[in-house]
Design an enzyme around this catalytic site. Structure first.
Site, short mmCIF file in Angstrom:
data_model
loop_
_atom_site.label_atom_id
_atom_site.label_comp_id
_atom_site.label_asym_id
_atom_site.label_seq_id
_atom_site.Cartn_x
_atom_site.Cartn_y
_atom_site.Cartn_z
N ASN A 1 0.86 -1.18 0.00
CA ASN A 1 0.00 0.00 0.00
C ASN A 1 0.90 1.24 0.00
O ASN A 1 1.47 1.59 1.03
CB ASN A 1 -0.89 -0.04 1.26
CG ASN A 1 -1.72 1.22 1.43
OD1 ASN A 1 -1.84 2.02 0.51
ND2 ASN A 1 -2.28 1.39 2.61
N LYS B 1 0.16 4.31 -0.42
CA LYS B 1 -0.47 5.53 0.14
C LYS B 1 -0.19 6.72 -0.77
O LYS B 1 -0.07 6.55 -1.98
CB LYS B 1 -0.01 5.75 1.59
CG LYS B 1 -0.19 4.47 2.44
CD LYS B 1 0.00 4.69 3.90
CE LYS B 1 -0.18 3.36 4.62
NZ LYS B 1 -0.14 3.48 6.07
N HIS C 1 -9.67 1.14 4.98
CA HIS C 1 -8.37 1.38 5.61
C HIS C 1 -8.54 2.41 6.72
O HIS C 1 -9.33 3.35 6.59
CB HIS C 1 -7.35 1.86 4.57
CG HIS C 1 -5.97 1.89 5.13
ND1 HIS C 1 -5.52 2.91 5.93
CD2 HIS C 1 -4.94 1.00 5.03
CE1 HIS C 1 -4.27 2.64 6.31
NE2 HIS C 1 -3.90 1.49 5.76
N GLU D 1 -5.64 -5.00 10.70
CA GLU D 1 -4.65 -3.96 10.88
C GLU D 1 -4.93 -3.19 12.17
O GLU D 1 -5.74 -2.24 12.17
CB GLU D 1 -4.68 -2.97 9.71
CG GLU D 1 -4.25 -3.56 8.40
CD GLU D 1 -3.62 -2.49 7.51
OE1 GLU D 1 -2.48 -2.68 7.10
OE2 GLU D 1 -4.26 -1.47 7.24
N GLY E 1 4.72 1.39 4.81
CA GLY E 1 6.04 2.01 4.68
C GLY E 1 7.10 1.13 4.02
O GLY E 1 7.81 1.59 3.12
#
Ligand code: PGA
Length: 244
Positions: free
Chosen positions: A8, A10, A95, A162, A226
């Site tokens: 992901n 972002k 999310h 998550e 990240g």
């Protein structure tokens, strides 16, 4: 069922950087046919990335980071599931950053339905805000998210556990914590909907902790934020999930 590792990205990277990273993820998928690899770049880059990656292995997929709960109309800035068809195969739904900054908790079930109706796979994210051994509040939230979905629909979804406190903090949930929560959620799905969907784990996964998390057998893969922005780290995480 193959394990799945999702990157992901972002709201990061320039188009050039995203194209390079997409090539790297594609090569990772090619080398690891035993898993599926999904990347979720920013919306405006999806088509050019898709065009640039003309020869992709069958286990490599693109995802959208967002989708509207509506099918079309006056919703400035939103993208409809129907507009994503043919561009991506997966869509992130629910999310925690979408819930927090765009108040999407109320619309998750409508978004899931839009994605399913358009023939794509929703990756439905859920998780508690504070570290808490009590799974009941988390199940109550999940129940609201999947409200109105039957077992056939659930079977077409991928879920991602998550914990919000673990996202982007550098503090991942421990393997035993993940094992406890994911097993409990799977039990709930089996009892209520007679289905055993795939549940990924996400929250501060990196190349150092990926082996430990991949060793948790009830986890069907990873949702990586990240660490997916570095080709080498993402490749290493994918290898962990391919080897356990
Ligand atoms: P993180 O993000 O890996 O940077 O914690 C995970 C996510 O937001 O999906």
């Amino acid at each position: 069922m193959k394990r799945l590792v999702v990157g992901n990205w972002k709201m990061n990277l320039s188009l050039g950087e995203a194209q390079l990273l997409a090539h790297a993820a594609c090569r990772t998928a090619e080398r690891l046919p035993q898993i599926d690899v999904v990347i979720a770049p920013s919306l405006p880059f999806l088509i050019s990335i898709k065009d640039a990656l003309r020869f992709t292995p069958p286990n490599f997929y693109l995802a959208s980071q967002a989708v509207s709960p509506y099918s079309k109309g006056a919703y400035t800035g939103d993208v409809a599931a129907g507009q994503l068809t043919g561009v991506v195969s997966h869509v992130l739904v629910g999310h925690s950053e979408r819930r927090r900054y765009h108040h999407e908790s109320e619309t998750v079930s409508a978004q899931i339905k839009q994605v399913l109706d358009a023939g794509m796979t929703p990756i439905v994210c859920f998780g508690e805000a504070k570290r808490n051994a009590n799974v009941s509040p988390l199940l109550a939230d999940l129940k609201r998210d999947v409200h109105g979905l039957d077992s056939q629909a659930i079977a077409r979804c991928v879920f991602a556990y998550e914990p919000v406190w673990a996202i982007g903090t550098g503090v991942n949930a421990t393997p035993s914590y993940i094992q406890t929560v994911v097993s409990r959620v799977l039990e709930w799905f089996q009892t209520e909907l007679q289905e055993t969907p795939m549940i990924l784990y996400g929250g501060s996964i990196n190349e150092d902790n990926a082996d430990q998390i991949a060793a948790v057998k009830v986890v069907s893969g990873a949702l990586v934020g990240g660490a997916s922005l570095q080709g080498k780290s993402f490749d290493s995480i994918c290898r962990s999930f391919a080897s356990f």
